[in-house]
Design a protein around this motif. Structure first.
Motif, mmCIF file in Angstrom:
data_model
loop_
_atom_site.group_PDB
_atom_site.id
_atom_site.type_symbol
_atom_site.label_atom_id
_atom_site.label_comp_id
_atom_site.label_asym_id
_atom_site.label_seq_id
_atom_site.Cartn_x
_atom_site.Cartn_y
_atom_site.Cartn_z
ATOM 1 N N GLN A 204 19.622 3.828 12.560
ATOM 2 C CA GLN A 204 18.643 3.822 13.642
ATOM 3 C C GLN A 204 17.331 4.483 13.232
ATOM 4 O O GLN A 204 16.286 4.190 13.790
ATOM 5 N N VAL A 205 17.366 5.370 12.256
ATOM 6 C CA VAL A 205 16.174 6.072 11.793
ATOM 7 C C VAL A 205 15.587 5.298 10.614
ATOM 8 O O VAL A 205 16.314 4.945 9.689
ATOM 9 N N PRO A 206 14.281 5.024 10.638
ATOM 10 C CA PRO A 206 13.703 4.294 9.504
ATOM 11 C C PRO A 206 13.767 5.122 8.224
ATOM 12 O O PRO A 206 13.553 6.337 8.232
ATOM 13 N N THR A 207 14.049 4.451 7.141
ATOM 14 C CA THR A 207 14.138 5.117 5.847
ATOM 15 C C THR A 207 12.736 5.387 5.305
ATOM 16 O O THR A 207 11.770 4.757 5.746
ATOM 17 N N PRO A 208 12.603 6.299 4.350
ATOM 18 C CA PRO A 208 11.284 6.540 3.756
ATOM 19 C C PRO A 208 10.673 5.282 3.153
ATOM 20 O O PRO A 208 9.460 5.097 3.202
ATOM 21 N N LYS A 209 11.500 4.419 2.602
ATOM 22 C CA LYS A 209 10.980 3.172 2.036
ATOM 23 C C LYS A 209 10.384 2.292 3.131
ATOM 24 O O LYS A 209 9.333 1.675 2.941
ATOM 25 N N GLN A 210 11.058 2.218 4.284
ATOM 26 C CA GLN A 210 10.546 1.425 5.388
ATOM 27 C C GLN A 210 9.239 2.006 5.910
ATOM 28 O O GLN A 210 8.297 1.278 6.219
ATOM 29 N N ILE A 211 9.176 3.320 6.019
ATOM 30 C CA ILE A 211 7.951 3.973 6.489
ATOM 31 C C ILE A 211 6.806 3.694 5.523
ATOM 32 O O ILE A 211 5.695 3.369 5.937
ATOM 33 N N LYS A 212 7.089 3.802 4.231
ATOM 34 C CA LYS A 212 6.057 3.548 3.230
ATOM 35 C C LYS A 212 5.580 2.106 3.303
ATOM 36 O O LYS A 212 4.388 1.826 3.204
ATOM 37 N N ARG A 213 6.530 1.179 3.479
ATOM 38 C CA ARG A 213 6.168 -0.234 3.575
ATOM 39 C C ARG A 213 5.262 -0.468 4.776
ATOM 40 O O ARG A 213 4.258 -1.188 4.691
ATOM 41 N N GLU A 214 5.590 0.150 5.909
ATOM 42 C CA GLU A 214 4.757 0.013 7.101
ATOM 43 C C GLU A 214 3.384 0.622 6.875
ATOM 44 O O GLU A 214 2.379 0.059 7.300
ATOM 45 N N MET A 215 3.340 1.763 6.188
ATOM 46 C CA MET A 215 2.057 2.392 5.904
ATOM 47 C C MET A 215 1.232 1.494 4.985
ATOM 48 O O MET A 215 0.019 1.360 5.164
ATOM 49 N N ASP A 216 1.886 0.874 4.006
ATOM 50 C CA ASP A 216 1.172 -0.029 3.109
ATOM 51 C C ASP A 216 0.602 -1.208 3.875
ATOM 52 O O ASP A 216 -0.522 -1.639 3.616
ATOM 53 N N GLU A 217 1.362 -1.737 4.833
ATOM 54 C CA GLU A 217 0.875 -2.847 5.640
ATOM 55 C C GLU A 217 -0.347 -2.417 6.456
ATOM 56 O O GLU A 217 -1.339 -3.139 6.536
ATOM 57 N N ASN A 218 -0.283 -1.218 7.046
ATOM 58 C CA ASN A 218 -1.424 -0.713 7.808
ATOM 59 C C ASN A 218 -2.617 -0.484 6.893
ATOM 60 O O ASN A 218 -3.757 -0.767 7.255
ATOM 61 N N ASN A 219 -2.365 0.050 5.712
ATOM 62 C CA ASN A 219 -3.446 0.274 4.754
ATOM 63 C C ASN A 219 -4.067 -1.042 4.317
ATOM 64 O O ASN A 219 -5.275 -1.127 4.137
ATOM 65 N N LYS A 220 -3.244 -2.055 4.121
ATOM 66 C CA LYS A 220 -3.782 -3.363 3.744
ATOM 67 C C LYS A 220 -4.734 -3.871 4.808
ATOM 68 O O LYS A 220 -5.814 -4.368 4.491
ATOM 69 N N ASP A 221 -4.340 -3.744 6.073
ATOM 70 C CA ASP A 221 -5.202 -4.197 7.165
ATOM 71 C C ASP A 221 -6.512 -3.416 7.177
ATOM 72 O O ASP A 221 -7.586 -3.992 7.364
ATOM 73 N N ALA A 222 -6.441 -2.116 6.964
ATOM 74 C CA ALA A 222 -7.650 -1.285 6.954
ATOM 75 C C ALA A 222 -8.540 -1.650 5.763
ATOM 76 O O ALA A 222 -9.764 -1.737 5.895
ATOM 77 N N ILE A 223 -7.946 -1.881 4.611
ATOM 78 C CA ILE A 223 -8.714 -2.255 3.422
ATOM 79 C C ILE A 223 -9.373 -3.609 3.623
ATOM 80 O O ILE A 223 -10.548 -3.795 3.276
ATOM 81 N N ILE A 224 -8.642 -4.557 4.184
ATOM 82 C CA ILE A 224 -9.213 -5.887 4.433
ATOM 83 C C ILE A 224 -10.388 -5.784 5.391
ATOM 84 O O ILE A 224 -11.446 -6.388 5.167
#
Length: 126
Positions: A74-94
């Motif tokens: 039920q708790v997101p793993t660090p890998k999942q959190i990092k992946r979500e952060m990368d997706e958010n960063n991609k949107d901000a960079i774009i």
């Protein structure tokens, strides 16, 4: 030698072995939690050097591992959190690159206009 009760001795040995197994599993689970690793039958078996069959066959241990595994699912793993952060960063960079591109297009347009006027001035002098 007539006082020796083989069944009582075997029962005592079995209880001691069971207690030692539970202790090793508890220590293993604590280490896995501290290391923030996934808790499942494979990881506990590997860390505690106890067979998976023993973990599955002992109902107390089995229920504990299954409940901890369910809690971690039920708790997101660090890998999942990092992946979500990368997706958010991609949107901000774009978005940032789009703004920069628009700014450069506007600047390019202004420079072309200035160049037209400069060419006109040079042409008038000739």
């Amino acid at each position: 030698m007539s006082d020796y009760d083989r069944r009582a001795h075997l029962k005592q040995v079995h209880e001691a072995r069971k207690a030692k197994t539970i202790q090793r599993v508890d220590e293993s689970i604590r280490r896995l939690v501290k290391a923030k690793e996934g808790i499942n039958f494979n990881s506990v078996a590997t860390d505690s050097s106890i067979s998976k069959a023993t973990l599955y066959n002992n109902s107390e241990i089995r229920v504990r591992i299954e409940s901890l595994r369910q809690q971690q699912a039920q708790v997101p793993t660090p890998k999942q959190i990092k992946r979500e952060m990368d997706e958010n960063n991609k949107d901000a960079i774009i978005a940032s690159l789009k703004r920069k591109m628009k700014k450069l297009k506007d600047e390019n347009k202004k420079l072309r206009e200035q160049l037209k006027f400069s060419y006109a001035e040079v042409y008038q002098k000739i």
